[in-house]
Design a protein around this motif. Structure first.
Motif, short mmCIF file in Angstrom:
data_model
loop_
_atom_site.label_atom_id
_atom_site.label_comp_id
_atom_site.label_asym_id
_atom_site.label_seq_id
_atom_site.Cartn_x
_atom_site.Cartn_y
_atom_site.Cartn_z
N HIS A 36 -5.18 -13.30 -23.69
CA HIS A 36 -3.85 -12.06 -24.06
C HIS A 36 -3.08 -13.04 -22.93
O HIS A 36 -1.67 -13.86 -22.45
CB HIS A 36 -3.18 -11.22 -24.59
N ALA A 37 -3.43 -12.62 -21.53
CA ALA A 37 -3.18 -12.84 -20.20
C ALA A 37 -2.81 -14.72 -19.60
O ALA A 37 -2.61 -15.15 -19.61
CB ALA A 37 -3.90 -12.45 -19.17
N LEU A 38 -4.22 -15.67 -20.57
CA LEU A 38 -4.19 -16.97 -20.67
C LEU A 38 -2.66 -17.25 -21.10
O LEU A 38 -2.22 -18.25 -20.15
CB LEU A 38 -5.43 -17.14 -20.99
N ALA A 39 -2.26 -16.90 -22.32
CA ALA A 39 -1.35 -17.23 -23.04
C ALA A 39 -0.07 -17.06 -21.83
O ALA A 39 0.41 -18.12 -21.64
CB ALA A 39 -1.38 -16.21 -24.26
N ARG A 40 0.29 -15.72 -21.57
CA ARG A 40 0.96 -15.53 -20.90
C ARG A 40 1.10 -16.51 -19.61
O ARG A 40 2.29 -16.98 -19.29
CB ARG A 40 0.95 -13.78 -20.12
N TRP A 41 0.13 -16.70 -18.86
CA TRP A 41 -0.20 -17.67 -17.74
C TRP A 41 0.53 -18.79 -18.10
O TRP A 41 1.68 -19.70 -17.38
CB TRP A 41 -1.72 -18.03 -17.24
N ILE A 42 0.18 -18.89 -19.39
CA ILE A 42 0.23 -20.91 -19.90
C ILE A 42 2.14 -20.71 -19.85
O ILE A 42 2.21 -22.25 -19.89
CB ILE A 42 -0.39 -21.14 -20.53
N HIS A 43 2.18 -20.24 -20.52
CA HIS A 43 3.84 -19.60 -20.99
C HIS A 43 4.07 -19.76 -19.99
O HIS A 43 5.45 -20.88 -20.02
CB HIS A 43 3.92 -18.61 -22.26
N ALA A 44 4.28 -18.80 -18.73
CA ALA A 44 4.90 -19.36 -17.83
C ALA A 44 4.96 -19.90 -17.02
O ALA A 44 6.32 -20.53 -16.03
CB ALA A 44 5.02 -17.52 -16.81
N VAL A 45 3.92 -20.97 -16.19
CA VAL A 45 3.25 -21.74 -15.35
C VAL A 45 3.21 -23.35 -15.92
O VAL A 45 2.92 -24.18 -15.05
CB VAL A 45 2.55 -21.56 -14.28
N GLY A 46 2.83 -22.91 -16.98
CA GLY A 46 1.95 -24.31 -17.93
C GLY A 46 0.68 -24.66 -17.95
O GLY A 46 0.23 -24.05 -16.38
N TRP A 47 -0.10 -25.21 -18.56
CA TRP A 47 -1.49 -25.13 -18.10
C TRP A 47 -2.17 -25.98 -17.10
O TRP A 47 -2.97 -25.92 -16.63
CB TRP A 47 -2.70 -25.92 -19.58
N SER A 48 -1.45 -27.56 -16.58
CA SER A 48 -1.86 -28.00 -15.45
C SER A 48 -2.26 -27.38 -14.66
O SER A 48 -1.92 -28.16 -13.57
CB SER A 48 -0.53 -29.87 -15.68
N LYS A 49 -0.50 -26.71 -14.31
CA LYS A 49 -0.86 -25.68 -13.08
C LYS A 49 -1.82 -24.95 -13.20
O LYS A 49 -2.42 -24.61 -11.91
CB LYS A 49 0.71 -24.97 -12.45
N LEU A 50 -2.07 -24.57 -14.02
CA LEU A 50 -3.83 -23.57 -13.80
C LEU A 50 -4.62 -24.46 -13.63
O LEU A 50 -5.68 -23.19 -13.23
CB LEU A 50 -3.53 -22.59 -15.28
N LEU A 51 -5.05 -25.57 -14.43
CA LEU A 51 -6.86 -26.40 -14.24
C LEU A 51 -6.70 -26.37 -12.83
O LEU A 51 -5.41 -27.55 -12.48
CB LEU A 51 -6.41 -26.92 -14.91
N ASN A 52 -7.10 -26.07 -12.53
CA ASN A 52 -6.97 -26.55 -11.16
C ASN A 52 -8.61 -28.22 -10.73
O ASN A 52 -9.84 -27.66 -10.68
CB ASN A 52 -7.53 -25.65 -9.66
N GLU A 78 -2.96 -28.49 -23.96
CA GLU A 78 -3.31 -27.03 -23.92
C GLU A 78 -4.79 -26.79 -24.23
O GLU A 78 -5.13 -25.18 -24.03
CB GLU A 78 -1.62 -26.77 -24.35
N GLU A 79 -5.30 -27.44 -26.03
CA GLU A 79 -6.18 -26.09 -26.46
C GLU A 79 -7.40 -26.95 -25.47
O GLU A 79 -8.49 -25.96 -25.11
CB GLU A 79 -5.83 -26.87 -28.25
N SER A 80 -7.75 -27.80 -25.36
CA SER A 80 -8.50 -28.38 -24.55
C SER A 80 -8.93 -27.70 -23.09
O SER A 80 -9.94 -27.12 -22.69
CB SER A 80 -8.93 -29.68 -24.56
N ALA A 81 -7.73 -27.38 -22.51
CA ALA A 81 -7.74 -27.03 -21.38
C ALA A 81 -8.30 -25.24 -21.23
O ALA A 81 -8.56 -24.89 -20.81
CB ALA A 81 -6.46 -26.82 -20.55
N CYS A 82 -7.32 -24.65 -22.66
CA CYS A 82 -7.43 -23.48 -22.64
C CYS A 82 -9.15 -23.28 -22.96
O CYS A 82 -10.19 -22.08 -22.29
CB CYS A 82 -6.97 -23.30 -24.35
N ARG A 83 -9.40 -23.79 -23.69
CA ARG A 83 -10.88 -23.85 -24.00
C ARG A 83 -11.88 -23.51 -22.79
O ARG A 83 -13.19 -23.08 -22.80
CB ARG A 83 -11.77 -24.78 -25.10
N LEU A 84 -11.55 -24.48 -21.66
CA LEU A 84 -12.20 -25.26 -20.37
C LEU A 84 -12.51 -24.11 -19.65
O LEU A 84 -13.31 -22.94 -19.54
CB LEU A 84 -12.12 -26.18 -19.59
#
Length: 126
Positions: A44-60, A80-86
């Protein structure tokens, strides 16, 4: 904003996370720490983070975890789906720290060490 709550997500040995925790402590702001390595990534937190900043910003893509992935695993992160899995499978691939101020509307989320931004939303918490 008395009902606001700060959570720092990261790993304890990360220098940037250490710096963020020290900043909040020296600023006399209480927070909870969520160890992504030991406690995992709350979906649920990952979904919030992605909504707020985008998956590409979260992925280091500059960190050790990313560099140590096989090139095929890196190439498989396309959306987004493949990034979330990783990020769920390899929490240390998430850029740190993630700081969340809940109780605000909407929940405020930052990625990385951004004390100026924290200060702007935390002045009422002291």
């Amino acid at each position: 904003m008395t009902s606001a709550h700060i959570t720092i997500y990261g790993i304890p040995n990360c220098d940037t996370v250490k710096k963020a925790r020290a900043w909040f402590t020296s600023s006399a702001l209480a927070f909870d720490f969520h160890d992504l390595r030991k406690q995992g990534v709350p979906p649920h937190a990952l979904a919030r983070w992605i909504h707020a900043v985008g998956w590409s910003k979260l992925l280091n893509r500059n960190g050790t975890t990313w560099r140590n992935l096989a090139s095929a695993a890196q190439a498989a992160v396309l959306d987004e789906e493949s990034a979330c899995r990783l990020m769920i499978d390899q929490p240390t691939v998430i850029k740190r720290p993630i700081v969340e101020l809940s109780g605000a509307c909407p929940t405020l989320i930052t990625v990385g060490f951004v004390p100026d931004q924290w200060l702007s939303w935390c002045q009422d918490l002291r």
